[in-house]
Scaffold this motif. Structure first.
Motif, PDB file in Angstrom:
ATOM      1  N   LEU A 188       0.908  -1.318  -0.030  1.00 42.23           N
ATOM      2  CA  LEU A 188       0.087   0.073   0.145  1.00 42.23           C
ATOM      3  C   LEU A 188       0.622   1.248  -0.130  1.00 42.23           C
ATOM      4  O   LEU A 188       0.612   2.293  -0.751  1.00 42.23           O
ATOM      5  N   GLN A 189       1.860   1.167   1.117  1.00 41.45           N
ATOM      6  CA  GLN A 189       2.862   2.458   0.950  1.00 41.45           C
ATOM      7  C   GLN A 189       3.603   2.679  -0.381  1.00 41.45           C
ATOM      8  O   GLN A 189       3.692   3.732  -0.799  1.00 41.45           O
ATOM      9  N   ARG A 190       4.021   1.633  -1.151  1.00 39.74           N
ATOM     10  CA  ARG A 190       4.613   1.789  -2.411  1.00 39.74           C
ATOM     11  C   ARG A 190       3.538   2.140  -3.523  1.00 39.74           C
ATOM     12  O   ARG A 190       3.887   3.115  -4.204  1.00 39.74           O
ATOM     13  N   LEU A 191       2.416   1.529  -3.373  1.00 39.76           N
ATOM     14  CA  LEU A 191       1.526   2.296  -4.356  1.00 39.76           C
ATOM     15  C   LEU A 191       0.952   3.563  -4.244  1.00 39.76           C
ATOM     16  O   LEU A 191       0.852   4.360  -5.068  1.00 39.76           O
ATOM     17  N   ARG A 192       1.037   3.875  -2.642  1.00 36.72           N
ATOM     18  CA  ARG A 192       0.776   5.447  -2.624  1.00 36.72           C
ATOM     19  C   ARG A 192       1.946   6.294  -3.273  1.00 36.72           C
ATOM     20  O   ARG A 192       1.651   7.363  -3.727  1.00 36.72           O
ATOM     21  N   GLN A 193       3.022   5.792  -2.910  1.00 38.88           N
ATOM     22  CA  GLN A 193       4.058   6.738  -3.586  1.00 38.88           C
ATOM     23  C   GLN A 193       4.239   6.739  -4.998  1.00 38.88           C
ATOM     24  O   GLN A 193       4.416   7.770  -5.614  1.00 38.88           O
ATOM     25  N   ARG A 247       1.405   6.612  -6.862  1.00 40.32           N
ATOM     26  CA  ARG A 247       0.541   7.666  -7.145  1.00 40.32           C
ATOM     27  C   ARG A 247       0.908   8.824  -7.026  1.00 40.32           C
ATOM     28  O   ARG A 247       0.541   9.784  -8.120  1.00 40.32           O
ATOM     29  N   ASP A 248       1.621   9.212  -5.934  1.00 38.58           N
ATOM     30  CA  ASP A 248       1.961  10.579  -5.805  1.00 38.58           C
ATOM     31  C   ASP A 248       2.974  11.004  -7.003  1.00 38.58           C
ATOM     32  O   ASP A 248       2.934  12.231  -7.551  1.00 38.58           O
ATOM     33  N   ALA A 249       3.802  10.104  -7.352  1.00 33.89           N
ATOM     34  CA  ALA A 249       4.743  10.563  -8.426  1.00 33.89           C
ATOM     35  C   ALA A 249       3.755  10.604  -9.902  1.00 33.89           C
ATOM     36  O   ALA A 249       4.164  11.569 -10.580  1.00 33.89           O
ATOM     37  N   LEU A 250       3.035   9.781 -10.069  1.00 28.06           N
ATOM     38  CA  LEU A 250       2.115  10.089 -11.018  1.00 28.06           C
ATOM     39  C   LEU A 250       1.444  11.368 -11.196  1.00 28.06           C
ATOM     40  O   LEU A 250       1.242  11.704 -12.216  1.00 28.06           O
ATOM     41  N   ASN A 251       0.943  11.606 -10.074  1.00 29.04           N
ATOM     42  CA  ASN A 251       0.058  13.016  -9.574  1.00 29.04           C
ATOM     43  C   ASN A 251       1.051  14.079 -10.163  1.00 29.04           C
ATOM     44  O   ASN A 251       0.565  15.057 -10.841  1.00 29.04           O
ATOM     45  N   THR A 252       2.253  14.022  -9.625  1.00 30.31           N
ATOM     46  CA  THR A 252       3.090  15.101 -10.052  1.00 30.31           C
ATOM     47  C   THR A 252       3.668  15.194 -11.395  1.00 30.31           C
ATOM     48  O   THR A 252       3.618  16.272 -11.930  1.00 30.31           O
TER      49      THR A 252
END
Length: 91
Positions: free
Chosen positions: A33-38, A40-45
């Protein structure tokens, strides 16, 4: 040891092993979950940067289109371009 006590001990052992397995799986899933959140954040950026870039490019394209349509401007040909050299020592 009586049969009831043996069954109780086996049930306790099975329960303990199940708890261990579930906690281990929980840790693995939390790490995922933590890896996927990171990610996601990178893709949003990256998406936000791409939107900004698209806005910059579309603005230049729009200005060029307006200049061509409204002002009848064209890109000059080679024979129309004049290179001006600045004198030495000028800023």
């Amino acid at each position: 040891m009586s049969r009831g006590a043996l069954l109780l001990a086996l049930a306790t052992l099975a329960t303990a092993l199940s708890v261990i397995e579930i906690r281990h799986e929980n840790r693995l899933l939390f790490a995922e979950l933590q890896r996927l959140r990171q990610e996601r954040d990178a893709l949003n950026t990256e998406w936000e940067q791409l939107l900004l870039e698209e806005g910059a490019w579309s603005q230049h394209r729009r200005i060029e289109q307006m200049a061509r349509k409204r002002l009848d401007m064209q890109t000059p040909g080679r024979e129309q371009i004049v290179v001006v050299h600045a004198p030495a020592g000028s800023p």
